[in-house]
Scaffold this motif. Structure first.
Motif, PDB file in Angstrom:
ATOM      1  N   THR A 139      41.973  40.064  46.809  1.00  0.00           N
ATOM      2  CA  THR A 139      40.708  39.673  47.887  1.00  0.00           C
ATOM      3  C   THR A 139      39.467  39.577  47.443  1.00  0.00           C
ATOM      4  OG1 THR A 139      40.713  42.198  48.140  1.00  0.00           O
ATOM      5  CG2 THR A 139      42.098  40.741  49.776  1.00  0.00           C
ATOM      6  N   ILE A 194      37.577  36.434  42.082  1.00  0.00           N
ATOM      7  CA  ILE A 194      38.554  36.034  41.002  1.00  0.00           C
ATOM      8  C   ILE A 194      40.111  35.678  41.597  1.00  0.00           C
ATOM      9  CG2 ILE A 194      39.623  36.628  38.978  1.00  0.00           C
ATOM     10  CD1 ILE A 194      37.055  35.342  38.312  1.00  0.00           C
ATOM     11  N   GLY A 220      44.833  44.259  47.118  1.00  0.00           N
ATOM     12  CA  GLY A 220      43.664  44.383  47.670  1.00  0.00           C
ATOM     13  C   GLY A 220      43.184  45.713  47.546  1.00  0.00           C
ATOM     14  N   ALA A 221      41.940  45.920  48.196  1.00  0.00           N
ATOM     15  CA  ALA A 221      41.542  47.563  48.305  1.00  0.00           C
ATOM     16  C   ALA A 221      41.385  47.954  49.840  1.00  0.00           C
ATOM     17  CB  ALA A 221      40.444  47.907  47.614  1.00  0.00           C
ATOM     18  N   THR A 222      40.240  47.269  50.259  1.00  0.00           N
ATOM     19  CA  THR A 222      39.813  47.449  51.820  1.00  0.00           C
ATOM     20  C   THR A 222      40.009  46.321  52.464  1.00  0.00           C
ATOM     21  OG1 THR A 222      37.314  46.864  51.066  1.00  0.00           O
ATOM     22  CG2 THR A 222      38.094  49.179  50.916  1.00  0.00           C
ATOM     23  N   ASN A 223      40.058  45.172  52.030  1.00  0.00           N
ATOM     24  CA  ASN A 223      39.950  43.820  52.997  1.00  0.00           C
ATOM     25  C   ASN A 223      41.206  43.616  53.626  1.00  0.00           C
ATOM     26  OD1 ASN A 223      39.511  41.499  54.286  1.00  0.00           O
ATOM     27  ND2 ASN A 223      38.232  40.504  52.720  1.00  0.00           N
ATOM     28  N   ALA A 275      41.989  41.614  38.145  1.00  0.00           N
ATOM     29  CA  ALA A 275      40.737  41.237  38.688  1.00  0.00           C
ATOM     30  C   ALA A 275      40.147  42.112  39.789  1.00  0.00           C
ATOM     31  CB  ALA A 275      40.907  40.018  39.445  1.00  0.00           C
ATOM     32  N   ILE A 276      40.435  43.604  39.343  1.00  0.00           N
ATOM     33  CA  ILE A 276      39.842  44.544  40.376  1.00  0.00           C
ATOM     34  C   ILE A 276      38.321  44.731  39.623  1.00  0.00           C
ATOM     35  CG2 ILE A 276      39.694  47.226  40.471  1.00  0.00           C
ATOM     36  CD1 ILE A 276      42.862  46.773  40.802  1.00  0.00           C
ATOM     37  N   ALA A 304      37.703  50.882  38.124  1.00  0.00           N
ATOM     38  CA  ALA A 304      38.996  51.230  38.849  1.00  0.00           C
ATOM     39  C   ALA A 304      39.978  50.079  38.393  1.00  0.00           C
ATOM     40  CB  ALA A 304      38.393  50.900  40.260  1.00  0.00           C
ATOM     41  N   ALA A 333      40.276  39.393  33.779  1.00  0.00           N
ATOM     42  CA  ALA A 333      38.906  39.432  34.265  1.00  0.00           C
ATOM     43  C   ALA A 333      38.151  40.678  34.136  1.00  0.00           C
ATOM     44  CB  ALA A 333      39.098  38.894  35.813  1.00  0.00           C
ATOM     45  N   SER A 373      29.625  31.690  41.897  1.00  0.00           N
ATOM     46  CA  SER A 373      29.714  32.514  43.097  1.00  0.00           C
ATOM     47  C   SER A 373      30.704  33.562  42.792  1.00  0.00           C
ATOM     48  CB  SER A 373      30.114  31.636  44.047  1.00  0.00           C
ATOM     49  OG  SER A 373      30.973  32.174  45.135  1.00  0.00           O
ATOM     50  N   MET A 374      30.062  34.795  42.814  1.00  0.00           N
ATOM     51  CA  MET A 374      30.968  35.656  42.331  1.00  0.00           C
ATOM     52  C   MET A 374      30.815  37.274  43.069  1.00  0.00           C
ATOM     53  SD  MET A 374      29.627  35.708  38.159  1.00  0.00           S
ATOM     54  CE  MET A 374      27.894  36.184  38.485  1.00  0.00           C
ATOM     55  N   GLY A 375      31.486  38.193  43.053  1.00  0.00           N
ATOM     56  CA  GLY A 375      31.361  39.368  43.705  1.00  0.00           C
ATOM     57  C   GLY A 375      30.020  40.092  43.512  1.00  0.00           C
TER      58      GLY A 375
HETATM   59  P1  NDP Z   1      34.806  41.378  43.608  1.00  0.00           P
HETATM   60  O1  NDP Z   1      33.810  42.324  44.425  1.00  0.00           O
HETATM   61  O2  NDP Z   1      34.657  39.895  44.629  1.00  0.00           O
HETATM   62  O3  NDP Z   1      36.443  41.671  44.101  1.00  0.00           O
HETATM   63  C1  NDP Z   1      36.764  42.867  43.598  1.00  0.00           C
HETATM   64  C2  NDP Z   1      38.124  43.271  44.140  1.00  0.00           C
HETATM   65  O4  NDP Z   1      38.410  44.445  43.697  1.00  0.00           O
HETATM   66  C3  NDP Z   1      38.307  43.077  45.487  1.00  0.00           C
HETATM   67  O5  NDP Z   1      39.791  42.522  45.610  1.00  0.00           O
HETATM   68  C4  NDP Z   1      38.517  44.488  46.014  1.00  0.00           C
HETATM   69  O6  NDP Z   1      39.345  44.853  47.064  1.00  0.00           O
HETATM   70  C5  NDP Z   1      39.137  44.974  44.555  1.00  0.00           C
HETATM   71  N1  NDP Z   1      38.654  46.374  44.604  1.00  0.00           N
HETATM   72  C6  NDP Z   1      37.573  46.933  44.782  1.00  0.00           C
HETATM   73  N2  NDP Z   1      37.483  48.470  44.354  1.00  0.00           N
HETATM   74  C7  NDP Z   1      38.717  48.711  44.248  1.00  0.00           C
HETATM   75  C8  NDP Z   1      39.425  50.050  43.819  1.00  0.00           C
HETATM   76  N3  NDP Z   1      38.763  50.970  43.701  1.00  0.00           N
HETATM   77  N4  NDP Z   1      40.618  49.915  43.477  1.00  0.00           N
HETATM   78  C9  NDP Z   1      41.427  48.663  43.605  1.00  0.00           C
HETATM   79  N5  NDP Z   1      40.878  47.452  43.835  1.00  0.00           N
HETATM   80  C10 NDP Z   1      39.587  47.616  43.956  1.00  0.00           C
HETATM   81  O7  NDP Z   1      34.703  41.142  42.281  1.00  0.00           O
HETATM   82  P2  NDP Z   1      34.989  39.629  41.316  1.00  0.00           P
HETATM   83  O8  NDP Z   1      36.107  38.967  41.725  1.00  0.00           O
HETATM   84  O9  NDP Z   1      33.556  39.235  41.301  1.00  0.00           O
HETATM   85  O10 NDP Z   1      35.222  40.255  39.788  1.00  0.00           O
HETATM   86  C11 NDP Z   1      36.113  41.001  39.743  1.00  0.00           C
HETATM   87  C12 NDP Z   1      36.401  41.383  38.206  1.00  0.00           C
HETATM   88  O11 NDP Z   1      36.328  39.959  37.399  1.00  0.00           O
HETATM   89  C13 NDP Z   1      35.121  42.086  37.660  1.00  0.00           C
HETATM   90  O12 NDP Z   1      35.467  42.773  36.649  1.00  0.00           O
HETATM   91  C14 NDP Z   1      34.302  41.207  37.189  1.00  0.00           C
HETATM   92  O13 NDP Z   1      33.324  41.449  36.094  1.00  0.00           O
HETATM   93  C15 NDP Z   1      35.038  40.145  36.508  1.00  0.00           C
HETATM   94  N6  NDP Z   1      34.619  38.774  36.409  1.00  0.00           N
HETATM   95  C16 NDP Z   1      34.427  38.024  37.521  1.00  0.00           C
HETATM   96  C17 NDP Z   1      33.857  36.636  37.536  1.00  0.00           C
HETATM   97  C18 NDP Z   1      33.569  36.013  38.736  1.00  0.00           C
HETATM   98  O14 NDP Z   1      33.221  34.797  38.831  1.00  0.00           O
HETATM   99  N7  NDP Z   1      33.463  36.732  40.074  1.00  0.00           N
HETATM  100  C19 NDP Z   1      33.706  36.022  36.286  1.00  0.00           C
HETATM  101  C20 NDP Z   1      34.080  36.918  35.132  1.00  0.00           C
HETATM  102  C21 NDP Z   1      34.528  38.212  35.216  1.00  0.00           C
HETATM  103  P3  NDP Z   1      38.714  44.677  48.603  1.00  0.00           P
HETATM  104  O15 NDP Z   1      37.774  43.654  48.482  1.00  0.00           O
HETATM  105  O16 NDP Z   1      40.015  44.637  49.249  1.00  0.00           O
HETATM  106  O17 NDP Z   1      38.046  45.941  48.735  1.00  0.00           O
END
Ligand code: NDP
Ligand code: MG
Length: 416
Positions: free
Chosen positions: A37, A40, A62-65, A126-127, A131, A149, A232-234
């Protein structure tokens, strides 16, 4: 799909990316996407959707969404889903289409079970944050191909991941665009011919504050920090990008992926985010990878490897772009980069401390409880207070992580 891993030559530095062969037996690859969710995760599913004949999504976490996860589940019909807890599992179940009843797993054990499940070929890890370590380790322990990721895993537990991968034959393919670029520039996942590589050069966009004077950084708000110019990133990685901690974590990631000393990994700011990183060879050549600033390119490379499948991302128009520019990072104004190097040199428990203090400080900043420039101060305070300790296993690492988060929250409380 089968894969096998050939060990690095005797005496070569022990990076994970040794020679690798992934045989393609024509079966669709079975994917588990953890962090589905997030930014990535959504991109990974767009790649999978573009090649339904090549990818079958068998598990989504996913986690919360739960609303988005339910939508993704309805589209891909995986046999297993995972969310943070039982209440969310119940909410998710209620949103699924009639007649579709996947297993719904919960919490850290659920994520780990999903990552190690027998019917999964490739795990997209991609969490966000620490975590992600447990599920990444579970995937590595199960010998999966891991599209990684979650760079925090390597920052927290590089040695453990390398040792486990060596024992199980797990293959780690970096999704992070810089490392993925190096992986491509150096001719695939074979161990780079290290005597030929003088240094790796990671590119950084410079983030939203690249040209902001130092005084303005003190007043930077979360909205300003989240407004990234090219990617565009988290939220967490966006703030890391604004502090340059993202590049600091990536220096650690590169050293641990390639088994290199910190002096062999440079950082250069490249605001257009078209050159995704470079390797400098001993004859002065620079091998680079260029492409659009779209994570689907790196993700698709990992999911398809060794095949390169077509992808409907935008194309870089060099004439419209006109010029590519490079400049030195402003290390004095963005101390996180130096703090990451310092932690890497100090030892493996120091990078755990660095990561935990950073995650806690970023959360405090996003909650309006710490100023932007308080982030490097919090990390420096945590590193100053840490004498070093053995970190032999995931439980010790996560205990240290939790302690540093508590201490950072207390530090910020006193400071406020
Ligand atoms: P986001 O914040 O967009 O997404 C995070 C994801 O992790 C969501 O699916 C969220 O679930 C889930 N999540 C959050 N907390 C927990 C938990 N405690 N247990 C399980 N799942 C959890 O992050 P990004 O996609 O931006 O980044 C993800 C990873 O990829 C990071 O490590 C980041 O450094 C790496 N990365 C990201 C890039 C990017 O372009 N975005 C580029 C390079 C690396 P929910 O939303 O459902 O709560
Ligand atoms: Mg990156």
């Amino acid at each position: 799909m089968t894969h096998s891993r050939i060990r690095s030559p005797e005496g070569a530095p022990s990076g994970y990316i040794t020679s690798l062969s992934v045989a393609d037996d024509g079966r669709p690859r079975r994917l588990a996407v953890l962090g589905a969710t997030g930014s990535i995760g959504v991109s990974a599913l767009r790649v999978a959707a573009e090649h339904p004949d090549r990818y079958v999504v068998v598990a989504l976490a996913g986690a919360t969404n739960v609303a988005l996860l339910a939508e993704q589940a309805a589209a891909f019909r995986p046999r297993a889903l995972a969310v943070l807890d039982a209440a969310r599992a119940k909410a998710l179940r209620a949103l699924l289409p009639a007649g579709y009843a996947p297993d719904i797993l919960t919490g850290p054990e659920g994520y780990a079970a999903m990552a190690g499940a027998a019917d999964v070929d490739v795990v997209v890890s991609a969490i966000v944050g620490a975590a992600g370590l447990g599920p990444t380790l579970a995937a590595v322990a199960a010998g999966k191909v891991v599209a990684l990721a979650n760079k925090e895993s390597l920052v927290l537990a590089g040695d453990l991941i390398r040792e486990t991968a060596a024992a199980t034959g797990a293959v780690i393919l970096p999704v992070d665009s810089e490392h993925n670029a190096l992986f491509q520039a150096l001719g695939g996942p074979g161990l780079p011919d290290l005597p030929l590589v003088e240094k790796l050069v990671l590119t950084a966009s410079g983030g939203p504050f690249r040209r902001k004077p130092r005084e303005e950084l003190d007043r930077a708000t979360p909205a300003m920090a989240l407004d990234h110019p090219t990617w565009s990133m988290g939220p967490k990685i966006s703030v890391d990008s604004a502090t340059l901690m993202n590049k600091g974590l990536e220096v650690i990631e590169a050293c641990r992926l390639y088994g290199l000393p910190v002096a062999m990994v440079d950082v250069v700011v490249h605001p257009q985010s078209i050159v995704h990183s470079l390797a400098q060879l001993h004859d002065g050549s620079l091998l680079a990878h260029l492409g659009p600033a779209d994570m689907r390119v790196a993700i698709a490379y990992c999911l398809g490897y060794p095949a390169r499948l077509p992808l409907s991302v935008s194309r870089v128009d060099l004439v419209t772009l006109g010029s590519l520019t490079f400049e030195a990072p402003r290390e004095a104004d963005f101390p996180c980069l130096g703090l990451a190097r310092r932690a890497l040199e100090a030892g493996p428990s120091h990078t755990v401390v660095l990561n935990a203090a950073n995650e806690a400080a970023v959360a405090l900043f996003l909650a309006g409880r710490l100023p932007f420039m308080g982030i490097p101060l919090a990390i420096a305070a945590a590193l100053d207070a840490h004498a070093g300790q053995p970190v032999p296993d995931a439980a010790t690492i996560m205990d240290l992580d939790a302690r540093v988060r508590r201490e950072t929250a207390a530090w910020a409380e006193v400071r406020a």
